[in-house]
Scaffold this motif. Structure first.
Motif, mmCIF file in Angstrom:
data_model
loop_
_atom_site.group_PDB
_atom_site.id
_atom_site.type_symbol
_atom_site.label_atom_id
_atom_site.label_comp_id
_atom_site.label_asym_id
_atom_site.label_seq_id
_atom_site.Cartn_x
_atom_site.Cartn_y
_atom_site.Cartn_z
ATOM 1 N N THR A 1 0.818 -1.218 0.000
ATOM 2 C CA THR A 1 0.000 0.000 0.000
ATOM 3 C C THR A 1 0.853 1.271 0.000
ATOM 4 O O THR A 1 0.830 2.036 -0.970
ATOM 5 C CB THR A 1 -0.922 0.026 1.228
ATOM 6 O OG1 THR A 1 -0.104 -0.156 2.397
ATOM 7 C CG2 THR A 1 -1.944 -1.068 1.176
ATOM 8 N N GLY A 2 1.627 1.488 1.056
ATOM 9 C CA GLY A 2 2.413 2.719 1.172
ATOM 10 C C GLY A 2 3.477 2.822 0.095
ATOM 11 O O GLY A 2 3.664 3.878 -0.520
ATOM 12 N N LEU A 3 4.160 1.733 -0.140
ATOM 13 C CA LEU A 3 5.270 1.738 -1.085
ATOM 14 C C LEU A 3 4.853 2.213 -2.484
ATOM 15 O O LEU A 3 5.504 3.096 -3.047
ATOM 16 C CB LEU A 3 5.892 0.338 -1.134
ATOM 17 C CG LEU A 3 7.165 0.193 -1.954
ATOM 18 C CD1 LEU A 3 8.309 0.921 -1.289
ATOM 19 C CD2 LEU A 3 7.522 -1.273 -2.116
ATOM 20 N N PRO A 4 3.770 1.659 -3.053
ATOM 21 C CA PRO A 4 3.380 2.157 -4.382
ATOM 22 C C PRO A 4 3.032 3.643 -4.380
ATOM 23 O O PRO A 4 3.319 4.350 -5.345
ATOM 24 C CB PRO A 4 2.129 1.334 -4.718
ATOM 25 C CG PRO A 4 2.143 0.182 -3.807
ATOM 26 C CD PRO A 4 2.930 0.544 -2.610
ATOM 27 N N VAL A 5 2.440 4.126 -3.270
ATOM 28 C CA VAL A 5 2.082 5.545 -3.210
ATOM 29 C C VAL A 5 3.347 6.398 -3.230
ATOM 30 O O VAL A 5 3.464 7.368 -3.994
ATOM 31 C CB VAL A 5 1.249 5.835 -1.941
ATOM 32 C CG1 VAL A 5 1.016 7.333 -1.795
ATOM 33 C CG2 VAL A 5 -0.076 5.096 -2.001
ATOM 34 N N ILE A 6 4.327 6.016 -2.395
ATOM 35 C CA ILE A 6 5.589 6.761 -2.365
ATOM 36 C C ILE A 6 6.243 6.733 -3.744
ATOM 37 O O ILE A 6 6.710 7.750 -4.253
ATOM 38 C CB ILE A 6 6.535 6.169 -1.302
ATOM 39 C CG1 ILE A 6 5.888 6.310 0.084
ATOM 40 C CG2 ILE A 6 7.881 6.867 -1.335
ATOM 41 C CD1 ILE A 6 6.672 5.656 1.197
ATOM 42 N N GLY A 7 6.237 5.544 -4.349
ATOM 43 C CA GLY A 7 6.836 5.422 -5.675
ATOM 44 C C GLY A 7 6.137 6.313 -6.684
ATOM 45 O O GLY A 7 6.778 6.960 -7.516
ATOM 46 N N TYR A 8 4.812 6.379 -6.574
ATOM 47 C CA TYR A 8 4.032 7.178 -7.519
ATOM 48 C C TYR A 8 4.396 8.659 -7.421
ATOM 49 O O TYR A 8 4.383 9.390 -8.401
ATOM 50 C CB TYR A 8 2.546 6.966 -7.243
ATOM 51 C CG TYR A 8 1.644 7.742 -8.164
ATOM 52 C CD1 TYR A 8 1.485 7.350 -9.489
ATOM 53 C CD2 TYR A 8 0.977 8.882 -7.718
ATOM 54 C CE1 TYR A 8 0.677 8.071 -10.354
ATOM 55 C CE2 TYR A 8 0.158 9.610 -8.571
ATOM 56 C CZ TYR A 8 0.012 9.195 -9.890
ATOM 57 O OH TYR A 8 -0.781 9.915 -10.736
#
Ligand SMILES: Nc1ncnc2c1ncn2[C@@H]1O[C@H](COP(=O)(O)OP(=O)(O)O)[C@@H](O)[C@H]1O
Ligand SMILES: [Mg+2]
Lengths: 236, 362
Positions: free
Chosen positions: B127-134
Motif C-alpha cells: 500500500t504505502g510503497l506504491p504511493v511513495i513510488g508514484y
C-alpha cells in the motif's frame, strides 16, 4: 409457510408461533425438513409462500429487514462453523465489533463472560483447530450469545460429537434454557427435550405432524408416525 | 514412563558415509549412474567456473583490460548504471535508490521467521510503497523535478512494471473472482467475459494492442504515455489470471463459513473481507506467487513496444563495437538478475507452504 426446492415441496404449510422464553424441540426423521425449517427463520433459506415474522419484523427480500432479524437471532450449527483463522476470543468478538459496533474493550469483556458461562475461558487465545469438538461447539454457542440474541436456533448441535462430549454441550444448553432464553432446537436428544422443552414438534415429510408438551409427547403420542419414530429412537 | 531405552540409530544410517551408501551406491546401476553424473558434473562445472570466476576479469575500465580468457565483467561494471536506472538522470537517481531500500525494508522481513510485526511491513509494501513510488519516481510534485517515463529504464523499469502489475491486479483480481461467484447474473456474466477474454490473449498481443492499436481508437488529444498504456494492459491481463487463482481459494472455503458469517448478521462485504477472503487468499498464496513469478519474467516483452527494461537495456549495449563478444556476459547478467528475484519469490512461497501445512494439520 411453504418452501420449495425447485419443484420439490420441502416445507408444507408450517404454522408455528413461539412465545418469548419458550423452548421448542423439533425432531423427526432425517430429510423431513427440520434444518430447512429453522434456517428459514434467519433467512439462510428463503421461503416462497406465507409469512415469517421474527420479533415483529417480517422476512422478505429486503436486505435491511434480514439484517435486523439476523442480529437478534443466534444460530448454532451441526458442524460448529467456527472461523479457523481467528482465535476463540476473536470469533466471539467479531460480530459485536462489526455488526453492533460495540467498543472493543466491552466486546472482549462480554466475550470472556460468555466463555466463562460455557466453561472454557482458559481457551480464549487458542485457535478453533486446537480444541476438541465439544469445546468448539461450546465456543460456537458463546459466539452466538455474544450478540445478545433474543432467540437461539440449534441445528443438531450434538450430532457431530463423540458421545463423551455430548453431555458437556447439553449441560451448557440446559443452563441456557434455564436462564430464560427463547430456544428452537433441532435435536434427537430426548433427555434434553424432557428436561427443558415446553413443546416438542414432530416433523415428517415437510409437515408438522404433532405438537405436544414433552411428557405427553413421549408417554402418549397421538399420531402413528410419531409412535413409530419414537419406537425407533428409544430403541437405541 | 516407558522402560525401553532410546537407542542411537544404526551406524550406517547416519553420517556422510551412510548417506552416500544409501542414496548413491545402493545397487550396481545406482553406482554406475552416480559415476556417470559425477563425470559430467566435473567436466562441465570446471570450465564454467573458470569462465565465470577464475579466468574472468572483474576490475578495469576498458575492453583491453579483459585478458584473462574468461568472462569480461568489466563490461557490466562499466554499464551497470544504465542497466539499473536506464536514462534516469544521474543526480536524481537517489529517488530510485530510496525505492530499492523501501522495497528491501518491506520484503526482507518476510523471510525472517519471528520478525516482529512483519505482516505490517508486507502491508506497507502493498500500500504505502506504491504511493511513495508514484510521487517519487516521476516527480513533478513537492519541488521534485519531473522525470518523464521515457527516461525510465533498466532494472528499475522492470521492477516498476511488475510491481504495478502485481499490486494493482491483486485487488482487481479479487473483485473479479468475487464477481464471478456472485448471485447477480449480470455481474457474474461481465466478470466471466472479462476473465475469459483476457486469459485467452497472450501478453505480447496485449502490449502490442495497448501501444499501437489503442491510440487509433482514442479520440484526438486523449493520448496517454506509452508506459501508462503498457501498465494498464499488464494489470488487466494479470488481473484475469489472479481472479482465477483467487476463485480457486474461494471455492475451497466450506459453505458453513458463509452461513455462520451471515447468521451473525455480517453483510456481504464484511463477510467477504473478514471471514472468506482472509482464508481464501492464504490458501492460494503459493499460486499467486507463481503467477507473480511468471509476470516478472513476462515484463521483458515490453521490449517490442520500445520500452527499455533490463533486458532491453542490456541488449542495446552488447552490440557496442568497442567491446567485442560481450553478448554472453550481458545475457548471463540479465539471467542472474531475474534469478535473484524469482528465487526470492519462490523461497517465500515455499516458506509459506510449509507453514500452511503445519497449521492445517492441527
Ligand atoms: N439446497 C437444496 N436443494 C435441494 N434439495 C434440498 C436442499 N437442501 C435440502 N434439500 C432436501 O430437502 C429435504 C429436507 O432437508 P433437511 O431440511 O436438511 O432435512 P433434515 O434436517 O430434517 O434432515 C431433504 O429431502 C433434502 O434432500
Ligand atoms: Mg438437518
Amino acid at each position: 409457510m411453504h418452501k420449495w426446492y425447485g419443484k420439490f415441496h420441502v416445507l408444507k404449510d408450517l404454522n408455528l408461533t413461539v412465545e418469548q422464553g419458550e423452548r421448542i424441540v423439533i425432531c423427526g426423521p432425517s430429510g423431513s425438513g427440520k434444518s430447512t425449517f429453522i434456517r428459514c427463520i434467519n433467512r439462510l433459506e428463503e421461503h416462497q409462500q406465507g409469512q415469517i415474522i421474527v420479533d415483529g419484523v417480517e422476512l422478505t427480500d429486503d436486505l435491511r429487514q434480514i439484517d435486523i432479524v439476523r442480529r437478534e437471532v443466534g444460530m448454532v450449527f451441526q458442524h460448529f462453523n467456527l472461523f479457523p483463522h481467528l482465535t476463540v476470543l476473536e470469533n466471539c468478538c467479531l460480530a459485536p465489533l462489526w455488526v453492533r459496533k460495540t467498543p472493543r474493550r466491552e466486546a472482549e469483556a462480554t466475550a470472556m463472560e460468555y466463555l466463562k458461562r460455557v466453561k472454557i475461558p482458559e481457551q480464549a487465545h487458542k485457535y478453533p483447530g486446537q480444541l476438541s469438538g465439544g469445546q468448539q461447539q461450546r465456543v460456537a454457542i458463546a459466539r452466538a450469545l455474544c450478540m445478545k440474541p433474543k432467540v437461539m436456533l440449534f441445528d443438531e448441535p450434538t450430532s457431530a460429537l463423540d458421545p463423551e462430549m455430548i453431555k458437556e454441550v447439553l449441560d451448557v444448553m440446559i443452563e441456557l434454557a434455564e436462564s430464560g432464553m427463547t430456544m428452537i432446537c433441532v435435536t434427537h436428544e430426548m433427555g434434553f427435550a424432557k428436561t427443558v422443552a415446553d413443546r416438542v414438534l414432530f416433523m415428517d415429510a415437510g409437515e408438522i405432524v404433532e405438537t405436544a408438551p414433552p411428557h405427553e409427547f413421549f408417554s402418549n403420542p397421538k399420531e402413528g408416525r410419531t409412535q413409530q419414530f419414537l419406537k425407533q429412537i428409544l430403541h437405541h | 514412563m516407558s522402560n525401553t531405552k532410546d537407542l542411537p540409530p544404526p551406524k550406517t544410517e547416519i553420517g556422510v558415509v551412510g548417506w552416500c551408501r544409501k542414496h548413491l551406491f545402493s545397487s550396481w546401476h545406482n553406482t554406475l549412474l552416480t559415476i556417470v553424473v559425477a563425470y559430467f558434473l566435473v567436466t562441465l562445472i570446471g570450465p564454467l567456473l573458470n569462465w565465470l570466476i577464475f579466468d574472468a576479469t572483474f576490475s578495469g575500465t576498458q575492453p583491453s583490460d579483459c585478458t584473462g580468457g574468461g568472462a569480461c565483467w568489466v563490461f557490466i561494471n562499466q554499464r551497470i548504471n544504465f542497466y539499473i536506472y536506464g536514462f534516469y538522470p544521474d543526480p536524481l537517481q537517489w529517488r530510485i535508490d530510496v525505492m530499492f531500500v523501501l522495497l528491501a525494508v518491506a520484503f526482507v522481513p518476510q523471510f525472517i521467521e519471528n520478525f516482529p510485526k512483519r505482516k505490517w511491513f508486507g502491508i506497507f509494501g502493498l500500500t504505502g510503497l506504491p504511493v511513495i513510488g508514484y510521487i517519487l519516481i516521476p516527480g513533478g510534485h513537492f519541488g521534485l523535478e519531473n522525470v518523464p517515463s521515457s527516461k525510465w529504464g533498466g532494472l528499475a523499469l522492470t521492477l516498476i512494471l511488475s510491481y504495478v502489475g502485481i499490486v494493482a491486479s491483486l485487488p482487481l483480481g479479487t473483485l473479479l473472482a468475487m464477481g464471478r461467484r456472485s448471485d447477480m447474473p449480470i455481474i457474474r456474466g461481465l466478470c466471466v467475459i472479462f476473465i475469459e477474454v483476457w486469459r485467452a490473449v497472450p501478453l505480447i498481443t496485449v502490449l502490442f494492442m495497448a501501444s499501437v492499436m489503442l491510440p487509433l481508437f482514442l479520440p484526438e488529444g486523449m493520448n496517454f504515455e506509452k508506459l501508462a498504456r503498457a501498465l494498464i494492459g499488464i494489470t488487466l491481463w494479470q488481473s484475469a489470471y489472479m481472479a482465477e487463482e483467487i476463485r480457486g481459494g474461494l471455492q475451497a472455503i466450506p459453505k458453513g463459513q458463509y452461513e455462520a458469517a451471515s447468521a451473525l448478521g455480517l453483510g456481504y462485504w464484511k463477510k467477504m473481507g473478514l471471514i472468506i477472503l482472509p482464508q481464501a487468499l492464504t490458501l492460494v498464496i503459493p499460486g499467486i506467487v507463481n503467477t507473480f513469478i511468471s509476470l516478472f519474467k513476462d515484463t521483458t516483452l515490453v521490449l517490442i513496444i520500445g520500452l527499455f527494461d533490463i533486458l532491453g537495456a542490456v541488449q542495446s549495449t552488447i552490440t557496442d563495437p568497442a567491446w567485442q563478444n560481450v553478448t554472453t556476459e550481458g545475457y548471463v547478467f540479465v539471467a542472474f538478475c531475474f534469478w535473484v528475484f524469482c528465487f526470492g519469490m519462490s523461497r517465500y512461497s515455499q516458506n509459506l507452504e510449509s507453514k500452511l501445512d503445519t497449521s492445517h494439520r492441527n
